[in-house]
Every structure is written in structure tokens, then in C-alpha cells.
Scaffold this motif. Structure first.
Motif, short mmCIF file in Angstrom:
data_model
loop_
_atom_site.label_atom_id
_atom_site.label_comp_id
_atom_site.label_asym_id
_atom_site.label_seq_id
_atom_site.Cartn_x
_atom_site.Cartn_y
_atom_site.Cartn_z
N ALA A 44 65.92 -21.18 6.32
CA ALA A 44 66.74 -20.04 6.09
C ALA A 44 66.50 -19.38 4.84
CB ALA A 44 68.11 -19.96 6.22
N ALA A 45 66.22 -20.30 3.82
CA ALA A 45 65.88 -20.02 2.32
C ALA A 45 64.30 -19.64 2.21
CB ALA A 45 66.30 -21.09 1.54
N GLY A 46 63.78 -19.65 3.07
CA GLY A 46 62.31 -19.38 3.32
C GLY A 46 61.20 -20.44 3.06
N SER A 47 61.54 -21.65 2.99
CA SER A 47 60.67 -22.77 2.94
C SER A 47 60.42 -23.51 4.46
CB SER A 47 61.06 -23.75 2.08
OG SER A 47 61.26 -23.23 0.59
N ARG A 48 59.24 -23.85 4.51
CA ARG A 48 58.91 -24.89 5.80
C ARG A 48 59.62 -26.33 5.35
NH1 ARG A 48 56.18 -22.33 9.57
NH2 ARG A 48 55.52 -24.32 10.33
#
Length: 218
Positions: free
Chosen positions: A81-85
Motif C-alpha cells: 500500500a505504501a508503493g513498494s513491491r
């Protein structure tokens, strides 16, 4: 160069990775933390001029079991959700925990006894939008016998996992070494098995939701 972060409460491992990555030209370590809370904590307030926004890691190496008692699947969801894989790493190869993490959105799993070159390749695969496969991950999926999950053959699981992770049908087929027609056939069988179980899954989003439901039912 791929920006990565590491969440692990093993300080020796963190120090070792930091030293090794300092000589790497393919990966750049931008953050380490012992918990996901620590990784995602907002930067401390400082007087003006305001600092530049912190970079978001393309890939987070996330330990499967952290000392704060947090659930692996919850950690995966928060990092995604924070934008990292997310590439899960661990010394623990608990099939149920591994499958739960992947179902929650992790993009691969490696045990910590792999060579560092293997880790680099896995990170590059995940950063490019793929799934980092490993013998341990395949073992976990084959051993997944959750009652709420329809019984799927190993190849069906592979195609489902890749497709639901975000790959196109063509990319899913290519990764599995099969034709697009065959990949679609496997996905149709998977969808039928979910329908037979009373849990229809018609789209890629439906399939991802079914995986998430299976995780929540553990």
C-alpha cells in the motif's frame, strides 16, 4: 539501479547486507528497519527549509517473521500500500505462512541461504513486475491444503499465482513455458473450481480477492 529497503530484526544480517550492497552497482540500499512500523514512520519534523521527500523503495526485502509479533500478510499489505513491491526472505520455510504472504501480495519468496547473486536476480525480477520463483515457494504452494481453497494442480497454482500477481496472460504463459491458449485453459479451470466451490471468480481482480479470502480464512 534499483532502490531497495530491508525490514529485518537480525542486526547481523542487516549489517552484512549493507556492507555487501555498498559495492553493488545494480541495487542501492536506501533504508533498513526492524519493523514495518519503523520503515513506514513519517520523517521527523524539522524546521524550514523542509527536507526533500524520502524516496520510496522499489522493492522491500521483508523478513517473514518479525520480533514485534506482526502478521506476515498484514506487513505485506502495508508495504504494498505504501508503493513498494515485496520480496519475502526468511530462515523459516513454513508453507502456510509463505502462502499467506504471497496471497497478500508478496512478489516472491527466498530463504536466506541463497547466494547473494540469486537475491539480486530475484530483486530485479520483482522490480520489473514479475514473481520471484524459488523451490521453497513452489513447495509451499503444493503443500497448501487449506480447506477453503479449491484443490488446484501445481501448474494451475503457478499460472494463477503469476496471473493474479499482475502479469498479463501472455507474460504468464511465457513464464510457465506454455502457450497463451494453454495458460487460458488453466485459468478457466481455476475459475471453474472456484465456481464449483460457490466462490465465483470471473476476472483477475476476482482471483486476487479469492486468494486474499483464502488467506483471511487461515
Amino acid at each position: 539501479m534499483i532502490d531497495i529497503a530491508v525490514v529485518d530484526d537480525d542486526r547481523m544480517l542487516l549489517d552484512g547486507l549493507r556492507a555487501w550492497l555498498s559495492g553493488q552497482h545494480r541495487l542501492r540500499l536506501i533504508a533498513t528497519a526492524s519493523t514495518v512500523d519503523e520503515l513506514l514512520a513519517p520523517p521527523a519534523h524539522t524546521p524550514t527549509p523542509a527536507p526533500a521527500p524520502a524516496r520510496t523503495a522499489a522493492v522491500v526485502l521483508l523478513d517473514l517473521v518479525l520480533g514485534d509479533g506482526s502478521r506476515p500478510e498484514a506487513n505485506v499489505r502495508r508495504v504494498r500500500a505504501a508503493g513498494s513491491r515485496v520480496l519475502v526472505i526468511s530462515t523459516i520455510a513454513d508453507p502456510a505462512m509463505v502462502v499467506a504472504a504471497v496471497a497478500a501480495g508478496a512478489d516472491g519468496y527466498l530463504t536466506k541461504d541463497h547466494a547473494l547473486d540469486t537475491l539480486v536476480e530475484a530483486v530485479e525480477t520483482v522490480a520489473a513486475g514479475g514473481t520471484a520463483h524459488s523451490p521453497e515457494l513452489a513447495f509451499a504452494w503444493v503443500r497448501d491444503t487449506t480447506a477453503s481453497r479449491p484443490h488446484l494442480a501445481p501448474r494451475e497454482l503457478q499460472v494463477l499465482r503469476d496471473y493474479a500477481s499482475g502479469l498479463t496472460l501472455k507474460a504468464t504463459a511465457r513464464r510457465a513455458g506454455i502457450s497463451v491458449y494453454t495458460a487460458k485453459y488453466y485459468l478457466d479451470r481455476v475459475k471453474q473450481k472456484y465456481r464449483d466451490a460457490g466462490r465465483p471468480a470471473f476476472t483477475k481482480i476476482d482471483l486476487a480477492r479469492r486468494l486474499d479470502e483464502d488467506d483471511r480464512s487461515r
